[in-house]
Design an enzyme around this catalytic site. Structure first.
Site, short mmCIF file in Angstrom:
data_model
loop_
_atom_site.label_atom_id
_atom_site.label_comp_id
_atom_site.label_asym_id
_atom_site.label_seq_id
_atom_site.Cartn_x
_atom_site.Cartn_y
_atom_site.Cartn_z
N LEU A 170 -14.88 -0.61 76.44
CA LEU A 170 -14.83 -1.92 77.08
C LEU A 170 -15.97 -2.74 76.51
CD1 LEU A 170 -14.33 -1.03 80.88
CD2 LEU A 170 -12.59 -1.86 79.29
N ASP A 171 -15.79 -4.04 76.39
CA ASP A 171 -16.89 -4.90 75.94
C ASP A 171 -18.08 -4.74 76.88
OD1 ASP A 171 -15.38 -5.89 73.84
OD2 ASP A 171 -14.71 -7.66 74.95
N ARG A 172 -19.25 -4.98 76.35
CA ARG A 172 -20.48 -4.83 77.12
C ARG A 172 -20.43 -5.60 78.45
NH1 ARG A 172 -26.44 -5.41 74.43
NH2 ARG A 172 -27.70 -4.98 76.29
#
Length: 219
Positions: free
Chosen positions: A57-59
Site C-alpha cells: 500500500l502507498d505510504r
C-alpha cells in the site's frame, strides 16, 4: 512505534490482515524512516518465522494489508494477486462530487520519469490496462466518499483514475491533487476490505474501520 499487534483484523495459521496506519511505509524508504519491515518481529504470535508482506500500500494509504505466515502461503497469495483473484475495496474522499452515482473507469496507465520531476503515473493509451469500478457512498460539503473496486492492480491506479478519469483528485494527494490544504493531515485513501478465497477453507477476509481523519471530514 505503532502497536501493530493491536491492529490485526484477521489471523490464522496461514495468513493475517492488519490495518496499516497512514504514514507507515510498507518497505524501507530512502529517507530512513521506519517501515512495516521493522515491526514484523512483533507479528509472529507464537511462530518462530516472521510473517512476510504479500502486497503493498502507498505510504499515506491506510487499511487492509495482507501478510503470509509461511513461504508456501506467500507464493500462493502472491499468485492470487498477480492473477486478479483478490477482491479489494478502497474508500476515498474526493475533491468534488462525480456527476454520476457509479461507473467504470477504463484508462490505461503509463509510468514516466524525468531528471527534474522524478517518476509519476499518467493516463496514456500506450500504458498498461487499468480498470476500476466506483460508486458514491456519501456526500458532504462539496466532497464525496467513493468506493473503488479495482480489477487491475497498477501503481497509483486509484489516485490517477480519480484525478484523471473522474477529474476529481483524492483529498490530500501530494502528487495528483489540485491544491494543498493545511488542515488535511494525510491522503484520504483507505483500503477498506480484502478477500481471498481458499480451497476447503473459509476465505481470508477483513474490513478495516474508517480512520478518524475521514470522520473528521464528516464521513
Amino acid at each position: 512505534m505503532p502497536i501493530l499487534a493491536k491492529r490485526v483484523l484477521f489471523i490464522d495459521a496461514e495468513a493475517m490482515i492488519i490495518d496499516k496506519p497512514a504514514g507507515l511505509p510498507v518497505t524501507s524508504v530512502r529517507d530512513g524512516s521506519l517501515s512495516l519491515e521493522n515491526y514484523l518481529a512483533s507479528l509472529c504470535f507464537g511462530f518462530k518465522r516472521w510473517p512476510s508482506i504479500v502486497h503493498r500500500l502507498d505510504r499515506d494509504t491506510s487499511g487492509c494489508l495482507l501478510l503470509a505466515r509461511n513461504p508456501k502461503m506467500h507464493r500462493r497469495l502472491s499468485e492470487a494477486f498477480s492473477q486478479g483473484q483478490v477482491k479489494k475495496c478502497y474508500w476515498a474522499i474526493l475533491e468534488g462530487v462525480p456527476e454520476k452515482n457509479e461507473g467504470i473507469i477504463d484508462l490505461p496507465l503509463l509510468k514516466i520519469s524525468s531528471p527534474k520531476s522524478g517518476w509519476r503515473i499518467v493516463a496514456d493509451d500506450k500504458g498498461k490496462r487499468a480498470v476500476t469500478h466506483w460508486e458514491i457512498l456519501a456526500k458532504n460539503k462539496g466532497r464525496s466518499l467513493v468506493a473503488f473496486r479495482p480489477e487491475t492492480g497498477r501503481t497509483h491506479q486509484l489516485r490517477v483514475h480519480a484525478a484523471t478519469g473522474l477529474g476529481l483528485p483524492i483529498v490530500g494527494d501530494p502528487f495528483y491533487g489540485s491544491h494543498k490544504d493545511e488542515n488535511i493531515s494525510r491522503m484520504m485513501l483507505h483500503a477498506h476490505s480484502l478477500e481471498i478465497a481458499r480451497l476447503e477453507k473459509k476465505p481470508i477476509t477483513a474490513e478495516a474501520p474508517l480512520p478518524k481523519a475521514f470522520t473528521d471530514l464528516g464521513f
